[in-house]
Design a protein around this motif. Sequence first.
Motif, PDB file in Angstrom:
ATOM      1  N   HIS A  78       0.793  -1.218   0.000  1.00 33.88           N
ATOM      2  CA  HIS A  78       0.000   0.000   0.000  1.00 33.88           C
ATOM      3  C   HIS A  78       0.828   1.271   0.000  1.00 33.88           C
ATOM      4  N   GLY A  79       2.144   1.192   0.121  1.00 36.03           N
ATOM      5  CA  GLY A  79       3.003   2.351   0.012  1.00 36.03           C
ATOM      6  C   GLY A  79       3.044   3.262   1.220  1.00 36.03           C
ATOM      7  N   SER A  80       2.564   2.845   2.367  1.00 32.92           N
ATOM      8  CA  SER A  80       2.600   3.667   3.570  1.00 32.92           C
ATOM      9  C   SER A  80       3.882   3.396   4.343  1.00 32.92           C
ATOM     10  N   ASN A  81       4.418   4.454   4.985  1.00 32.91           N
ATOM     11  CA  ASN A  81       5.586   4.259   5.839  1.00 32.91           C
ATOM     12  C   ASN A  81       5.193   4.223   7.312  1.00 32.91           C
ATOM     13  N   ALA A  82       3.915   4.033   7.603  1.00 35.42           N
ATOM     14  CA  ALA A  82       3.445   3.956   8.989  1.00 35.42           C
ATOM     15  C   ALA A  82       4.016   2.710   9.657  1.00 35.42           C
ATOM     16  N   GLN A  83       4.240   2.818  10.967  1.00 35.68           N
ATOM     17  CA  GLN A  83       4.763   1.681  11.714  1.00 35.68           C
ATOM     18  C   GLN A  83       3.811   0.492  11.627  1.00 35.68           C
ATOM     19  N   LYS A  84       4.372  -0.692  11.553  1.00 40.10           N
ATOM     20  CA  LYS A  84       3.576  -1.918  11.529  1.00 40.10           C
ATOM     21  C   LYS A  84       3.517  -2.469  12.946  1.00 40.10           C
ATOM     22  N   VAL A  85       2.315  -2.717  13.428  1.00 47.23           N
ATOM     23  CA  VAL A  85       2.156  -3.180  14.801  1.00 47.23           C
ATOM     24  C   VAL A  85       2.459  -4.664  14.916  1.00 47.23           C
ATOM     25  N   LYS A  86       2.785  -5.059  16.129  1.00 52.70           N
ATOM     26  CA  LYS A  86       2.904  -6.475  16.452  1.00 52.70           C
ATOM     27  C   LYS A  86       1.505  -6.945  16.820  1.00 52.70           C
ATOM     28  N   ILE A  87       1.034  -8.018  16.187  1.00 52.62           N
ATOM     29  CA  ILE A  87      -0.315  -8.534  16.436  1.00 52.62           C
ATOM     30  C   ILE A  87      -0.219  -9.942  17.020  1.00 52.62           C
ATOM     31  N   THR A  88      -0.873 -10.141  18.161  1.00 53.90           N
ATOM     32  CA  THR A  88      -0.921 -11.454  18.796  1.00 53.90           C
ATOM     33  C   THR A  88      -2.347 -11.706  19.296  1.00 53.90           C
ATOM     34  N   ASP A  89      -2.543 -12.841  19.953  1.00 53.79           N
ATOM     35  CA  ASP A  89      -3.855 -13.129  20.528  1.00 53.79           C
ATOM     36  C   ASP A  89      -4.168 -12.135  21.645  1.00 53.79           C
ATOM     37  N   ALA A  90      -5.448 -11.967  21.957  1.00 56.81           N
ATOM     38  CA  ALA A  90      -5.887 -11.042  23.001  1.00 56.81           C
ATOM     39  C   ALA A  90      -5.139 -11.308  24.297  1.00 56.81           C
ATOM     40  N   GLU A  91      -4.873 -10.239  25.049  1.00 55.12           N
ATOM     41  CA  GLU A  91      -4.073 -10.326  26.266  1.00 55.12           C
ATOM     42  C   GLU A  91      -4.817  -9.693  27.429  1.00 55.12           C
ATOM     43  N   ARG A  92      -4.560 -10.192  28.627  1.00 60.82           N
ATOM     44  CA  ARG A  92      -5.151  -9.602  29.819  1.00 60.82           C
ATOM     45  C   ARG A  92      -4.426  -8.310  30.170  1.00 60.82           C
ATOM     46  N   GLN A  93      -5.108  -7.456  30.936  1.00 55.55           N
ATOM     47  CA  GLN A  93      -4.501  -6.216  31.431  1.00 55.55           C
ATOM     48  C   GLN A  93      -3.296  -6.586  32.283  1.00 55.55           C
ATOM     49  N   THR A  94      -2.144  -5.918  32.045  1.00 52.81           N
ATOM     50  CA  THR A  94      -0.918  -6.286  32.754  1.00 52.81           C
ATOM     51  C   THR A  94      -0.404  -5.206  33.701  1.00 52.81           C
ATOM     52  N   VAL A  95      -1.070  -4.054  33.781  1.00 56.10           N
ATOM     53  CA  VAL A  95      -0.623  -3.004  34.703  1.00 56.10           C
ATOM     54  C   VAL A  95      -1.784  -2.549  35.565  1.00 56.10           C
ATOM     55  N   ASN A  96      -1.447  -1.980  36.710  1.00 53.76           N
ATOM     56  CA  ASN A  96      -2.439  -1.399  37.600  1.00 53.76           C
ATOM     57  C   ASN A  96      -2.974  -0.129  36.948  1.00 53.76           C
ATOM     58  N   GLN A  97      -4.260  -0.063  36.716  1.00 56.42           N
ATOM     59  CA  GLN A  97      -4.841   1.100  36.058  1.00 56.42           C
ATOM     60  C   GLN A  97      -5.635   1.971  37.038  1.00 56.42           C
ATOM     61  N   LEU A  98      -5.217   1.966  38.306  1.00 52.39           N
ATOM     62  CA  LEU A  98      -5.862   2.848  39.280  1.00 52.39           C
ATOM     63  C   LEU A  98      -5.388   4.275  39.045  1.00 52.39           C
ATOM     64  N   GLY A  99      -6.282   5.218  39.138  1.00 53.13           N
ATOM     65  CA  GLY A  99      -5.923   6.621  38.941  1.00 53.13           C
ATOM     66  C   GLY A  99      -7.150   7.431  38.587  1.00 53.13           C
ATOM     67  N   ASP A 100      -6.905   8.606  38.027  1.00 54.06           N
ATOM     68  CA  ASP A 100      -7.989   9.504  37.630  1.00 54.06           C
ATOM     69  C   ASP A 100      -8.523   9.115  36.261  1.00 54.06           C
ATOM     70  N   THR A 101      -9.837   9.157  36.125  1.00 56.83           N
ATOM     71  CA  THR A 101     -10.464   8.922  34.827  1.00 56.83           C
ATOM     72  C   THR A 101     -10.516  10.247  34.075  1.00 56.83           C
ATOM     73  N   VAL A 102      -9.920  10.264  32.888  1.00 57.47           N
ATOM     74  CA  VAL A 102      -9.850  11.466  32.062  1.00 57.47           C
ATOM     75  C   VAL A 102     -10.728  11.237  30.841  1.00 57.47           C
ATOM     76  N   GLN A 103     -11.884  11.874  30.795  1.00 58.45           N
ATOM     77  CA  GLN A 103     -12.817  11.675  29.692  1.00 58.45           C
ATOM     78  C   GLN A 103     -12.279  12.270  28.396  1.00 58.45           C
ATOM     79  N   ILE A 104     -12.542  11.599  27.297  1.00 56.77           N
ATOM     80  CA  ILE A 104     -12.149  12.089  25.976  1.00 56.77           C
ATOM     81  C   ILE A 104     -13.118  13.203  25.549  1.00 56.77           C
ATOM     82  N   ASP A 105     -12.569  14.256  24.981  1.00 62.53           N
ATOM     83  CA  ASP A 105     -13.397  15.307  24.402  1.00 62.53           C
ATOM     84  C   ASP A 105     -13.858  14.815  23.030  1.00 62.53           C
ATOM     85  N   LEU A 106     -15.097  14.372  22.942  1.00 65.71           N
ATOM     86  CA  LEU A 106     -15.614  13.769  21.712  1.00 65.71           C
ATOM     87  C   LEU A 106     -15.712  14.769  20.571  1.00 65.71           C
ATOM     88  N   GLU A 107     -15.851  16.054  20.878  1.00 68.99           N
ATOM     89  CA  GLU A 107     -15.932  17.073  19.830  1.00 68.99           C
ATOM     90  C   GLU A 107     -14.598  17.265  19.128  1.00 68.99           C
TER      91      GLU A 107
END
Length: 196
Positions: free
Chosen positions: A21-50
């Motif tokens: 396709h001629g893109s120079n974008a990085q190619k991701v590593k793709i594997t099977d689904a994985e469980r969460q591996t880090v503690n995600q406790l903290g502040d929830t920061v909502q995305i500005d949908l606009e």
Amino acid sequence: MNNFFTYITLSILFCSCMGKHGSNAQKVKITDAERQTVNQLGDTVQIDLEKSKVHWKGTKMRGATKHEGEVELKSGYFISNRGELMGGSFIVDMLTIGVTDIPKSDSIPIRNINEHLKSADFFEVEKFPVSEFHITRVRPVAGDSLAISGNLVIKNSTKHIVFGARYSDHLFSSTFTIDRFNWNIGDYGSWVEKKF
């Protein structure tokens, strides 16, 4: 909940054949689904949908024709702890996908392309109305650069991906390429690029 709003610009190139396709974008590593591996406790920061625009661009495998358009984020949030990005989750409303590079006066071609994108050939939106990305791990690299790991859910497939990103001045951004066949998205010689 933290009232601090942020926004996202994420570009995903869905390719039917890597390297064609001629893109120079990085190619991701793709594997099977994985469980969460880090503690995600903290502040929830909502995305500005606009401000968080989702764009896509598509072309046939040999680049003979191209189209681009938009699709809307339905919801999303980051988790931050002491100013560091820890995790997050984003939901894309696939029912809103549509082409934008055809003049509005050409309503029939617009309708045909939009219906094709929503059909079983591509995203099968009646059966799978949303796509999802759930961050499972964030690793600082240098400066505002991050290595992001997460599960990408499209149609009936969930795959774990790893890609580089930037998080600076309330903006999360990245551009990367994946093989769309891993998510059962069309197999007849075209690829789709999406910008989140």
